[in-house]
Scaffold this active site. Sequence first.
Site, PDB file in Angstrom:
ATOM      1  CG  LEU A  17     -39.770  -5.398 -35.951  1.00 49.37           C
ATOM      2  CD1 LEU A  17     -38.917  -6.650 -36.084  1.00 49.37           C
ATOM      3  CD2 LEU A  17     -39.089  -4.212 -36.619  1.00 49.37           C
ATOM      4  CG  ASP A  60     -42.121  -6.662 -32.293  1.00 50.74           C
ATOM      5  OD1 ASP A  60     -43.327  -6.595 -32.592  1.00 50.74           O
ATOM      6  OD2 ASP A  60     -41.224  -6.091 -32.952  1.00 50.74           O
ATOM      7  CD  GLU A  65     -46.077 -19.447 -30.575  1.00 52.47           C
ATOM      8  OE1 GLU A  65     -46.666 -20.522 -30.457  1.00 52.47           O
ATOM      9  OE2 GLU A  65     -46.403 -18.582 -31.408  1.00 52.47           O
ATOM     10  CG  ASP A  66     -42.151 -14.903 -32.331  1.00 45.44           C
ATOM     11  OD1 ASP A  66     -42.582 -15.922 -32.904  1.00 45.44           O
ATOM     12  OD2 ASP A  66     -42.621 -13.765 -32.504  1.00 45.44           O
ATOM     13  CG  HIS A 161     -43.710 -15.987 -37.246  1.00 58.15           C
ATOM     14  ND1 HIS A 161     -44.044 -15.011 -36.327  1.00 58.15           N
ATOM     15  CD2 HIS A 161     -42.350 -15.945 -37.355  1.00 58.15           C
ATOM     16  CE1 HIS A 161     -42.946 -14.415 -35.903  1.00 58.15           C
ATOM     17  NE2 HIS A 161     -41.907 -14.953 -36.506  1.00 58.15           N
ATOM     18  CB  CYS A 246     -47.797 -14.247 -30.916  1.00 62.23           C
ATOM     19  SG  CYS A 246     -48.077 -14.469 -32.656  1.00 62.23           S
TER      20      CYS A 246
END
Length: 253
Positions: A17, A60, A65-66, A161, A246
């Site tokens: 994305l 992705d 980390e997300d 973010h 990330c």
Amino acid sequence: MPTALIRRPSPRLAEGLVTHLERTPVDVDLARGQWQRYVDALHGTGWSTVEVPPIDDCPDSVFVEDTMVVYGDVAVIARAGATERRAEAAAAAETVAAQGYRVVPITEPGTLDGGDVLKIGATVYVGEGGRTNAAGIEQLRAALTPLGAEVRSVPVRKVLHLKSAVTALPDGTVVGYEPLVDDVTAFERFKAVPEEAGAHVVLLGEDRLLMAASAPKSAELFEGLGYTPVVVDISEFEKLEGCVTCLSVRLRG
């Protein structure tokens, strides 16, 4: 020994994305090499790594980390703001639970991405914007307040973010590229850096800062402050709005 969770890039990485950037071609083979050198940098500075099982159908998923926010002995498992990314969480939850963490999930209607969370001591800043909503922040607050954390919501509109805009130095000073920070007054101490990628540092211990090769002026700035930059090239991940934070979840032992 501090430990970091990592996840190998998907073969579909180039389909990841893109929200605030124009899409440019991603060299997946180059990205794999860059990811390995990122992991090598962690190992070379005394970190061990644990791999979350790869999920090839999620472009992705390398941005592990997300999937969670770790604080104390709790891992709050994210519910991604992008529905395409929600499948990434399950294996990450199992992996962090195996490391001894208590798992608490964000549930509907809450959304939360780990990249929106910046921890500075007992203060936890959470970016409310495109990927993380107010309900997700309230659930995070409920999970972390009993552990002594103070959760503060801050606006995120200019970047993907919160940690796309700001991170923090070991002394707690927030660093950011000011044109992309929605409200610098939200932070008790703020220091501007000269490059967008200079806003992204991972604290490795002993005043070492993992950071991107695309921010040489910021590296010089940090050296002048007494820190030691550990520089890695993550150009292919930057094309997908990724940064050094990330690509891992730091558990810190």
